[in-house]
Design a protein around this motif. Structure first.
Motif, short mmCIF file in Angstrom:
data_model
loop_
_atom_site.label_atom_id
_atom_site.label_comp_id
_atom_site.label_asym_id
_atom_site.label_seq_id
_atom_site.Cartn_x
_atom_site.Cartn_y
_atom_site.Cartn_z
N UNK A 215 0.78 -1.31 -0.07
CA UNK A 215 -0.05 0.08 -0.16
C UNK A 215 0.81 1.17 -0.01
N UNK A 216 0.37 2.22 -0.89
CA UNK A 216 1.20 3.49 -1.05
C UNK A 216 1.11 4.21 0.31
N UNK A 217 2.18 4.65 0.92
CA UNK A 217 2.04 5.55 2.22
C UNK A 217 1.35 6.61 1.87
N UNK A 218 0.33 6.93 2.67
CA UNK A 218 -0.54 7.93 2.26
C UNK A 218 -1.09 8.75 3.76
N UNK A 219 -1.15 9.97 3.83
CA UNK A 219 -1.36 10.75 4.88
C UNK A 219 -2.81 10.30 5.54
N UNK A 220 -2.72 10.93 6.94
CA UNK A 220 -3.83 10.39 7.95
C UNK A 220 -5.35 10.75 7.08
N UNK A 221 -6.35 9.96 7.17
CA UNK A 221 -7.60 10.18 6.28
C UNK A 221 -8.30 11.32 6.88
N UNK A 222 -8.81 12.24 5.97
CA UNK A 222 -9.76 13.18 6.44
C UNK A 222 -11.05 13.28 5.49
N UNK A 223 -12.04 13.82 5.75
CA UNK A 223 -13.36 13.66 4.88
C UNK A 223 -12.94 14.78 3.57
N UNK A 224 -13.75 14.54 2.74
CA UNK A 224 -13.75 15.31 1.43
C UNK A 224 -14.17 16.48 1.88
N UNK A 225 -15.06 16.86 2.59
CA UNK A 225 -15.44 18.32 2.94
C UNK A 225 -14.28 19.23 3.69
N UNK A 226 -13.46 18.33 4.42
CA UNK A 226 -12.53 18.96 5.20
C UNK A 226 -11.43 19.47 3.95
N UNK A 227 -11.01 18.32 3.10
CA UNK A 227 -10.16 18.38 2.19
C UNK A 227 -10.60 19.65 1.12
N UNK A 228 -11.86 19.94 0.64
CA UNK A 228 -12.07 20.80 0.16
C UNK A 228 -12.28 22.43 0.75
N UNK A 229 -12.53 22.20 1.91
CA UNK A 229 -12.33 23.32 2.59
C UNK A 229 -11.09 23.96 2.96
N UNK A 230 -10.06 23.07 2.97
CA UNK A 230 -8.77 23.61 3.11
C UNK A 230 -8.09 24.16 1.77
N UNK A 231 -8.51 23.34 0.68
CA UNK A 231 -8.16 23.66 -0.72
C UNK A 231 -8.74 25.05 -0.91
N UNK A 232 -9.98 25.56 -0.55
CA UNK A 232 -10.55 26.70 -0.72
C UNK A 232 -9.86 27.65 -0.24
N UNK A 233 -9.35 27.63 1.08
CA UNK A 233 -8.68 28.48 1.87
C UNK A 233 -7.39 28.82 1.38
N UNK A 234 -6.49 27.91 0.78
CA UNK A 234 -5.37 28.01 0.15
C UNK A 234 -5.40 28.93 -1.11
N UNK A 235 -6.74 28.70 -1.81
CA UNK A 235 -6.84 29.30 -3.07
C UNK A 235 -7.62 30.75 -2.92
N UNK A 236 -7.86 31.10 -1.63
CA UNK A 236 -8.78 32.20 -1.54
C UNK A 236 -10.14 32.05 -1.95
N UNK A 237 -10.57 30.91 -2.04
CA UNK A 237 -11.94 30.93 -2.75
C UNK A 237 -12.99 30.86 -1.62
N UNK A 238 -14.27 31.06 -1.89
CA UNK A 238 -15.30 30.81 -0.86
C UNK A 238 -15.43 29.46 -0.30
#
Length: 305
Positions: A215-238
């Motif tokens: 199995x490919x080493x992967x970071x601790x699991x997070x929900x897609x909602x959290x991933x999307x929120x963190x991406x939005x914050x990084x991009x300065x998106x709503x």
């Protein structure tokens, strides 16, 4: 210099080619149209990898033959068997190690984290196709006809392909609503494409890794909602606007769209926790996962470019 032959120039094939080229190896990328990354150490060849004789000639003298191919989603049952057979034949004839990029489909629905010891209990067509491929490769390895290994990751994070993050994050960054058959709050493991390449090369070039899957080493699991929120914050998106599509809508969509039809089979991956235990590869091969903050920031930056 060692020669590494890579079949497929999708996200993982490209990342693997670049990794090998940058460390000083010779790389030959094989695709139907001769595509692949541009690099002085990368040779791009147009060929049908399902032609075992042609592939054997291309793999002659190679240390490793990498299966980074990915037939169209709805054509797995027809396209994978001849391609997988040619790759296994080419590896056996040339003496190259066959290193395959697999996935988690073969396990089917599970409760709890998946390890390499999780039974291959898939009842869906795509999972059974992948299980047959690995069973054939493992049988050849045990019979001394080839040396094989396989690495398996969860849904890819990183630009390219059609993974869930790549369906969601571009829309999130653009401030658009996302409507998919996903439990947005279920913990989910995400695998960074560059980590797939690093694990693939590590397993291919380490004899102790042959004859089994990793199995490919992967970071601790997070929900897609959290991933999307963190991406939005990084991009300065709503803040992301995420709506769960009812399964009947997906089912109806499959009547006219072949990709939607295929998604019915794997819908279970997104309606419950989907967790990957990748500790074996870290402990044995020394590969550590890229921190999620780093891989997500790099993904967002690439998407914005």
């Amino acid at each position: 210099m060692a020669l590494h032959v890579i079949v497929g120039a999708g996200p993982v094939g490209t990342a693997t080619a670049r990794l090998l080229a940058e460390r000083g190896d010779r790389v030959r990328v094989v695709t139907r149209r001769g595509t692949g990354p541009e690099h002085p150490a990368v040779e791009r060849v147009a060929a049908d990898a399902a032609d075992a004789d042609r592939l054997t000639a291309l793999a002659d003298g190679a240390d490793v033959l990498y299966n980074c191919a990915n037939p169209a989603y709805h054509r797995w049952p027809t396209d994978w068997p001849p391609l997988a057979a040619a790759l296994l034949t080419g590896a056996g004839r040339s003496g190259a190690v066959l290193a395959t990029v697999g996935n988690l489909y073969g396990y089917g629905p599970v409760d709890g984290p998946m390890t390499e010891a999780t039974p291959p209990a898939a009842t869906g067509v795509k999972g059974q196709v992948r299980n047959r491929m690995w069973a054939d490769a493992l049988a050849a390895h045990r019979a001394g006809r080839a040396r094989v290994t396989e690495v398996r990751g969860s849904d890819y994070l990183g630009v390219g392909g059609t993974s869930l993050p790549m369906l969601v994050l571009p829309r999130v960054i653009a401030g658009q609503r996302v409507f998919l058959p996903v439990d947005w709050d279920a913990p989910h493991s995400w695998t960074y494409i560059d980590d797939v390449a690093r694990t693939l090369v590590a397993a291919a070039t380490d004899p102790q890794a042959w004859g089994r899957a990793w199995h490919v080493p992967s970071a601790p699991a997070v929900p897609m909602r959290e991933l999307a929120a963190r991406a939005a914050a990084l991009a300065g998106a709503p803040a992301p606007k995420l709506t769960r599509m009812p399964y009947p809508v997906l089912w109806l969509g499959g009547l006219v769209n072949p990709v939607a039809r295929e998604l019915r089979e794997t819908a279970y991956q997104f309606d419950r926790p989907y967790l990957l235990d990748s500790s074996a590869a870290t402990d044995t091969l020394g590969v550590k996962p890229t921190p999620l903050d780093v891989s997500l920031a790099e993904t967002v930056a690439a998407l914005r470019r």
